[in-house]
Motif scaffolding. Sequence first.
Motif, PDB file in Angstrom:
ATOM      1  N   TRP A  18       4.897  -6.375 -20.546  1.00 26.83           N
ATOM      2  CA  TRP A  18       3.448  -6.446 -20.428  1.00 26.83           C
ATOM      3  C   TRP A  18       2.907  -7.137 -21.669  1.00 26.83           C
ATOM      4  CZ3 TRP A  18       1.085  -4.195 -24.543  1.00 26.83           C
ATOM      5  CH2 TRP A  18       1.826  -3.263 -25.254  1.00 26.83           C
ATOM      6  N   GLY A  19       1.618  -7.484 -21.610  1.00 28.01           N
ATOM      7  CA  GLY A  19       0.955  -8.051 -22.778  1.00 28.01           C
ATOM      8  C   GLY A  19       1.160  -9.554 -22.901  1.00 28.01           C
ATOM      9  N   VAL A  20       0.562 -10.091 -23.956  1.00 27.22           N
ATOM     10  CA  VAL A  20       0.609 -11.527 -24.232  1.00 27.22           C
ATOM     11  C   VAL A  20       1.286 -11.731 -25.580  1.00 27.22           C
ATOM     12  CG1 VAL A  20      -0.799 -13.602 -24.577  1.00 27.22           C
ATOM     13  CG2 VAL A  20      -1.528 -11.881 -22.911  1.00 27.22           C
ATOM     14  N   ARG A  21       2.120 -12.735 -25.647  1.00 27.14           N
ATOM     15  CA  ARG A  21       2.762 -13.076 -26.920  1.00 27.14           C
ATOM     16  C   ARG A  21       2.397 -14.505 -27.291  1.00 27.14           C
ATOM     17  NH1 ARG A  21       8.153 -13.403 -25.677  1.00 27.14           N
ATOM     18  NH2 ARG A  21       8.427 -11.187 -25.972  1.00 27.14           N
ATOM     19  N   LEU A  22       1.926 -14.670 -28.520  1.00 27.61           N
ATOM     20  CA  LEU A  22       1.633 -16.000 -29.046  1.00 27.61           C
ATOM     21  C   LEU A  22       2.686 -16.340 -30.093  1.00 27.61           C
ATOM     22  CD1 LEU A  22      -0.221 -18.485 -29.617  1.00 27.61           C
ATOM     23  CD2 LEU A  22      -1.416 -17.039 -31.287  1.00 27.61           C
ATOM     24  N   SER A  23       3.384 -17.441 -29.876  1.00 30.32           N
ATOM     25  CA  SER A  23       4.389 -17.908 -30.838  1.00 30.32           C
ATOM     26  C   SER A  23       3.914 -19.232 -31.423  1.00 30.32           C
ATOM     27  CB  SER A  23       5.747 -18.115 -30.153  1.00 30.32           C
ATOM     28  OG  SER A  23       6.167 -16.945 -29.482  1.00 30.32           O
ATOM     29  N   ILE A  24       3.830 -19.292 -32.743  1.00 29.12           N
ATOM     30  CA  ILE A  24       3.373 -20.525 -33.405  1.00 29.12           C
ATOM     31  C   ILE A  24       4.581 -21.430 -33.641  1.00 29.12           C
ATOM     32  CG2 ILE A  24       2.160 -21.491 -35.403  1.00 29.12           C
ATOM     33  CD1 ILE A  24       0.355 -19.572 -33.957  1.00 29.12           C
ATOM     34  N   LEU A  25       4.561 -22.607 -33.009  1.00 23.04           N
ATOM     35  CA  LEU A  25       5.651 -23.576 -33.158  1.00 23.04           C
ATOM     36  C   LEU A  25       5.295 -24.669 -34.155  1.00 23.04           C
ATOM     37  CD1 LEU A  25       6.575 -24.031 -29.387  1.00 23.04           C
ATOM     38  CD2 LEU A  25       7.276 -22.233 -30.973  1.00 23.04           C
ATOM     39  N   LEU A  42       2.976 -21.421 -28.158  1.00 29.14           N
ATOM     40  CA  LEU A  42       3.527 -20.933 -26.892  1.00 29.14           C
ATOM     41  C   LEU A  42       2.884 -19.590 -26.555  1.00 29.14           C
ATOM     42  CD1 LEU A  42       5.685 -21.421 -24.663  1.00 29.14           C
ATOM     43  CD2 LEU A  42       7.210 -19.970 -26.032  1.00 29.14           C
ATOM     44  N   VAL A  43       2.257 -19.536 -25.390  1.00 29.39           N
ATOM     45  CA  VAL A  43       1.628 -18.302 -24.918  1.00 29.39           C
ATOM     46  C   VAL A  43       2.481 -17.763 -23.776  1.00 29.39           C
ATOM     47  CG1 VAL A  43      -0.456 -17.247 -23.986  1.00 29.39           C
ATOM     48  CG2 VAL A  43      -0.637 -19.206 -25.528  1.00 29.39           C
ATOM     49  N   CYS A  45       3.527 -14.503 -21.104  1.00 25.91           N
ATOM     50  CA  CYS A  45       3.160 -13.260 -20.424  1.00 25.91           C
ATOM     51  C   CYS A  45       4.211 -13.038 -19.349  1.00 25.91           C
ATOM     52  CB  CYS A  45       1.763 -13.376 -19.831  1.00 25.91           C
ATOM     53  SG  CYS A  45       1.245 -11.932 -18.887  1.00 25.91           S
ATOM     54  N   GLU A  46       5.013 -12.006 -19.504  1.00 22.34           N
ATOM     55  CA  GLU A  46       6.182 -11.798 -18.649  1.00 22.34           C
ATOM     56  C   GLU A  46       7.001 -13.100 -18.635  1.00 22.34           C
ATOM     57  OE1 GLU A  46       5.326  -9.922 -14.940  1.00 22.34           O
ATOM     58  OE2 GLU A  46       4.133  -8.355 -15.868  1.00 22.34           O
ATOM     59  N   ARG A  47       7.209 -13.666 -17.433  1.00 24.62           N
ATOM     60  CA  ARG A  47       8.036 -14.878 -17.377  1.00 24.62           C
ATOM     61  C   ARG A  47       7.203 -16.158 -17.331  1.00 24.62           C
ATOM     62  NH1 ARG A  47      13.350 -13.698 -16.552  1.00 24.62           N
ATOM     63  NH2 ARG A  47      13.779 -11.538 -16.003  1.00 24.62           N
ATOM     64  N   THR A  48       5.913 -16.026 -17.587  1.00 23.93           N
ATOM     65  CA  THR A  48       5.042 -17.199 -17.643  1.00 23.93           C
ATOM     66  C   THR A  48       4.963 -17.686 -19.088  1.00 23.93           C
ATOM     67  OG1 THR A  48       3.736 -16.361 -15.794  1.00 23.93           O
ATOM     68  CG2 THR A  48       2.719 -18.058 -17.174  1.00 23.93           C
ATOM     69  N   HIS A  49       5.257 -18.957 -19.286  1.00 22.53           N
ATOM     70  CA  HIS A  49       5.245 -19.541 -20.635  1.00 22.53           C
ATOM     71  C   HIS A  49       4.407 -20.817 -20.607  1.00 22.53           C
ATOM     72  CE1 HIS A  49       8.448 -16.793 -21.811  1.00 22.53           C
ATOM     73  NE2 HIS A  49       9.147 -17.170 -20.754  1.00 22.53           N
ATOM     74  N   LEU A  50       3.237 -20.758 -21.212  1.00 18.87           N
ATOM     75  CA  LEU A  50       2.343 -21.924 -21.264  1.00 18.87           C
ATOM     76  C   LEU A  50       2.332 -22.472 -22.685  1.00 18.87           C
ATOM     77  CD1 LEU A  50       0.109 -23.804 -20.150  1.00 18.87           C
ATOM     78  CD2 LEU A  50      -1.548 -22.000 -20.708  1.00 18.87           C
ATOM     79  N   LEU A  51       2.628 -23.751 -22.812  1.00 18.00           N
ATOM     80  CA  LEU A  51       2.602 -24.400 -24.125  1.00 18.00           C
ATOM     81  C   LEU A  51       1.252 -25.068 -24.327  1.00 18.00           C
ATOM     82  CD1 LEU A  51       4.508 -24.905 -26.527  1.00 18.00           C
ATOM     83  CD2 LEU A  51       5.080 -27.113 -25.502  1.00 18.00           C
ATOM     84  N   LEU A  52       0.583 -24.697 -25.410  1.00 21.17           N
ATOM     85  CA  LEU A  52      -0.689 -25.312 -25.769  1.00 21.17           C
ATOM     86  C   LEU A  52      -0.410 -26.375 -26.829  1.00 21.17           C
ATOM     87  CD1 LEU A  52      -2.845 -22.047 -26.155  1.00 21.17           C
ATOM     88  CD2 LEU A  52      -2.540 -23.458 -24.099  1.00 21.17           C
ATOM     89  N   ASP A  53      -0.432 -27.623 -26.441  1.00 21.24           N
ATOM     90  CA  ASP A  53      -0.178 -28.774 -27.304  1.00 21.24           C
ATOM     91  C   ASP A  53       1.278 -28.824 -27.772  1.00 21.24           C
ATOM     92  OD1 ASP A  53      -2.629 -30.006 -27.085  1.00 21.24           O
ATOM     93  OD2 ASP A  53      -3.501 -28.993 -28.821  1.00 21.24           O
ATOM     94  N   ILE A  54       1.691 -30.015 -28.172  1.00 18.21           N
ATOM     95  CA  ILE A  54       3.071 -30.213 -28.638  1.00 18.21           C
ATOM     96  C   ILE A  54       3.041 -31.366 -29.648  1.00 18.21           C
ATOM     97  CG2 ILE A  54       3.614 -31.526 -26.510  1.00 18.21           C
ATOM     98  CD1 ILE A  54       6.533 -30.400 -26.814  1.00 18.21           C
ATOM     99  N   GLY A  55       2.491 -31.078 -30.816  1.00 16.40           N
ATOM    100  CA  GLY A  55       2.317 -32.082 -31.869  1.00 16.40           C
ATOM    101  C   GLY A  55       3.621 -32.504 -32.517  1.00 16.40           C
ATOM    102  N   ASN A  56       3.532 -33.529 -33.359  1.00 15.35           N
ATOM    103  CA  ASN A  56       4.741 -34.091 -33.956  1.00 15.35           C
ATOM    104  C   ASN A  56       5.540 -33.043 -34.733  1.00 15.35           C
ATOM    105  OD1 ASN A  56       2.093 -34.983 -34.884  1.00 15.35           O
ATOM    106  ND2 ASN A  56       3.069 -35.479 -36.828  1.00 15.35           N
ATOM    107  N   GLY A  57       6.836 -33.015 -34.436  1.00 15.80           N
ATOM    108  CA  GLY A  57       7.765 -32.097 -35.105  1.00 15.80           C
ATOM    109  C   GLY A  57       7.925 -30.757 -34.425  1.00 15.80           C
TER     110      GLY A  57
END
Length: 266
Positions: A18-25, A42-43, A45-57
């Motif tokens: 449950w819940g939301v996990r935010l991972s800073i890449l 990377l956000v 929630c369970e098996r849903t993984h949404l990437l917000l932006d993908i900047g250099n590196g």
Amino acid sequence: MVAAGAPKSGWRIPNMLWGVRLSILGHAGSYGAPGAQCSSYLVSCERTHLLLDIGNGSFSNLGRTIMPGELSGVFISHRHHDHLADLISLYHYLSFVPGARMHPIPLFASAETLEAISRLVVEDFGGILVPRAVESGDCLDLGQVEVTFASTEHIPGTLAAKVTDPRGTSMAYTADTGPSQSLASFFHGVDLLLGESTWLTRPDSAPAGLHLDAGELAELATRSEAKRLVVTHVAYPGNAAAAARLVQSRHQGEVLAAFDGLVVEF
Ligand SMILES: [Zn+2]
Ligand SMILES: [Zn+2]
């Protein structure tokens, strides 16, 4: 090219129940520095993984969290390189590494941004990435989460995003923006606000709007009544820890400084 195989870092963590996990890449603004890649979040929630932006590196850190092919979707806020440059790395990884591709991955961005991406990456994503144009006010269901979008104060056209899980837990990402009253309304009451502070203090030479400094981010977070704030997109030679201290001196809520590898669960 990134080598195939399972990630070896300790960043990888089991699926949540449950819940939301935010991972800073990546959390740097404009360009990276050692240990500080450009914007990518990377956000999960369970098996849903949404990437917000993908900047250099930042692609180098994605495999520390999930296998890139596991992504449920990628959102690109706008066409500046520090928010999309490593989409090329993701595309090439999924194209050429045996077993990397698990399913077509929707690519959410404005029509303007998708057009720029098609020129930068390839004209045809070959079913690996599936472009889907979104605009301010749109709301979409992606796996376990609902995602909504709002225009920011930035040039070129930029979208902020808000992600809400089935319990109503929410997080929002400012992307790049100048001060904005309408964004404060869009973000109102979120559990976590991921906010840009390009500068500690706006330089005299900087144009009005376009980005926030620490004081302006503090004001946005206070108006939004965000329960928790993560300060990101700080341009070198500033750093997120210094920006977060400045924000905290002007904002009552909890403030965290982004760093590559920071994981926040809520
Ligand atoms: Zn930026
Ligand atoms: Zn920008």
